[in-house]
Design a protein around this motif. Sequence first.
Motif, PDB file in Angstrom:
ATOM      1  N   VAL A 116      -1.318   4.219   5.637  1.00 60.94           N
ATOM      2  CA  VAL A 116      -1.719   3.600   4.252  1.00 60.94           C
ATOM      3  C   VAL A 116      -1.911   2.075   4.373  1.00 60.94           C
ATOM      4  O   VAL A 116      -2.783   1.585   3.796  1.00 60.94           O
ATOM      5  CB  VAL A 116      -0.507   3.650   3.381  1.00 60.94           C
ATOM      6  N   ILE A 117      -1.289   1.390   5.350  1.00 62.54           N
ATOM      7  CA  ILE A 117      -1.694  -0.122   5.663  1.00 62.54           C
ATOM      8  C   ILE A 117      -2.899  -0.043   6.030  1.00 62.54           C
ATOM      9  O   ILE A 117      -3.459  -0.927   5.738  1.00 62.54           O
ATOM     10  CB  ILE A 117      -0.434  -0.608   6.526  1.00 62.54           C
ATOM     11  N   LEU A 118      -3.254   0.587   7.105  1.00 62.78           N
ATOM     12  CA  LEU A 118      -4.703   0.715   7.622  1.00 62.78           C
ATOM     13  C   LEU A 118      -5.857   0.776   6.646  1.00 62.78           C
ATOM     14  O   LEU A 118      -6.486  -0.021   6.267  1.00 62.78           O
ATOM     15  CB  LEU A 118      -4.634   1.490   8.751  1.00 62.78           C
ATOM     16  N   ALA A 119      -5.485   1.841   6.017  1.00 63.22           N
ATOM     17  CA  ALA A 119      -6.591   2.252   4.783  1.00 63.22           C
ATOM     18  C   ALA A 119      -6.697   1.204   3.626  1.00 63.22           C
ATOM     19  O   ALA A 119      -7.750   0.606   3.288  1.00 63.22           O
ATOM     20  CB  ALA A 119      -6.258   3.527   4.300  1.00 63.22           C
ATOM     21  N   SER A 120      -5.484   0.671   3.259  1.00 68.03           N
ATOM     22  CA  SER A 120      -5.673  -0.329   2.150  1.00 68.03           C
ATOM     23  C   SER A 120      -6.191  -1.578   2.722  1.00 68.03           C
ATOM     24  O   SER A 120      -6.800  -2.548   1.923  1.00 68.03           O
ATOM     25  CB  SER A 120      -4.330  -0.462   1.590  1.00 68.03           C
TER      26      SER A 120
ATOM     27  N   LEU B  92      -8.385  -2.012   5.002  1.00 61.47           N
ATOM     28  CA  LEU B  92      -9.805  -1.898   5.027  1.00 61.47           C
ATOM     29  C   LEU B  92     -10.309  -1.782   3.903  1.00 61.47           C
ATOM     30  O   LEU B  92     -11.490  -2.730   3.433  1.00 61.47           O
ATOM     31  CB  LEU B  92      -9.988  -0.371   5.806  1.00 61.47           C
ATOM     32  N   ALA B  93      -9.687  -1.432   2.753  1.00 57.74           N
ATOM     33  CA  ALA B  93     -10.172  -1.451   1.381  1.00 57.74           C
ATOM     34  C   ALA B  93     -10.150  -2.907   0.678  1.00 57.74           C
ATOM     35  O   ALA B  93     -10.961  -3.237  -0.292  1.00 57.74           O
ATOM     36  CB  ALA B  93      -9.585  -0.340   0.460  1.00 57.74           C
ATOM     37  N   ALA B  94      -9.306  -3.582   1.366  1.00 52.68           N
ATOM     38  CA  ALA B  94      -8.930  -4.863   0.751  1.00 52.68           C
ATOM     39  C   ALA B  94     -10.080  -5.929   0.919  1.00 52.68           C
ATOM     40  O   ALA B  94     -10.228  -6.825   0.212  1.00 52.68           O
ATOM     41  CB  ALA B  94      -7.754  -5.347   1.557  1.00 52.68           C
ATOM     42  N   PHE B  95     -11.099  -5.636   1.687  1.00 54.78           N
ATOM     43  CA  PHE B  95     -12.158  -6.295   1.766  1.00 54.78           C
ATOM     44  C   PHE B  95     -13.004  -6.354   0.717  1.00 54.78           C
ATOM     45  O   PHE B  95     -13.713  -7.371   0.253  1.00 54.78           O
ATOM     46  CB  PHE B  95     -13.156  -6.136   3.064  1.00 54.78           C
ATOM     47  N   LEU B  96     -13.084  -5.286  -0.035  1.00 57.21           N
ATOM     48  CA  LEU B  96     -13.855  -5.146  -1.076  1.00 57.21           C
ATOM     49  C   LEU B  96     -13.198  -5.334  -2.576  1.00 57.21           C
ATOM     50  O   LEU B  96     -13.679  -5.864  -3.631  1.00 57.21           O
ATOM     51  CB  LEU B  96     -14.593  -3.645  -1.371  1.00 57.21           C
ATOM     52  N   GLN B  97     -12.058  -4.737  -2.564  1.00 62.65           N
ATOM     53  CA  GLN B  97     -11.297  -4.951  -3.879  1.00 62.65           C
ATOM     54  C   GLN B  97      -9.976  -5.523  -3.702  1.00 62.65           C
ATOM     55  O   GLN B  97      -9.082  -4.781  -3.798  1.00 62.65           O
ATOM     56  CB  GLN B  97     -11.029  -3.607  -4.561  1.00 62.65           C
ATOM     57  N   TRP B  98      -9.909  -6.723  -3.231  1.00 64.19           N
ATOM     58  CA  TRP B  98      -8.451  -7.197  -2.920  1.00 64.19           C
ATOM     59  C   TRP B  98      -7.473  -7.657  -4.000  1.00 64.19           C
ATOM     60  O   TRP B  98      -6.286  -7.349  -3.624  1.00 64.19           O
ATOM     61  CB  TRP B  98      -8.710  -8.606  -2.229  1.00 64.19           C
ATOM     62  N   MET B  99      -7.957  -7.739  -4.957  1.00 62.19           N
ATOM     63  CA  MET B  99      -6.948  -7.867  -6.211  1.00 62.19           C
ATOM     64  C   MET B  99      -6.055  -6.497  -6.492  1.00 62.19           C
ATOM     65  O   MET B  99      -4.838  -6.776  -6.768  1.00 62.19           O
ATOM     66  CB  MET B  99      -7.540  -8.433  -7.535  1.00 62.19           C
ATOM     67  N   VAL B 100      -6.750  -5.585  -6.345  1.00 62.36           N
ATOM     68  CA  VAL B 100      -6.068  -4.115  -6.688  1.00 62.36           C
ATOM     69  C   VAL B 100      -5.197  -3.686  -5.398  1.00 62.36           C
ATOM     70  O   VAL B 100      -4.012  -3.254  -5.267  1.00 62.36           O
ATOM     71  CB  VAL B 100      -7.072  -3.126  -6.961  1.00 62.36           C
TER      72      VAL B 100
END
Length: 85
Positions: A18-22, A24-32
């Motif tokens: 979950v840490i890894l996936a989130s 990676l996703a943080a680059f696009l939608q960091w606020m969420v």
Amino acid sequence: MAEEKDLIFLTALVAAGVILASGLAAFLQWMVVIPVTLVAILFTGLLLRQHSDKVVHFSENLEKWAFIAALLFFIVAFIVLYKPA
């Protein structure tokens, strides 16, 4: 007892995923995604230290407060959703 340690280890691996996936996703939608990443880091640390009685007690208290917070959230959400116009 060994089966419980295996389950805890596998759960910690899922939390690390979950840490890894989130992350990676943080680059696009960091606020969420950043809060999810921070909570997953907390849970991973707690899961890896479940052999200590202090951590188990802290986890049980955290679970109780998370349940209360979720219950309050659902109550407020239903009040807002179904309030008269």
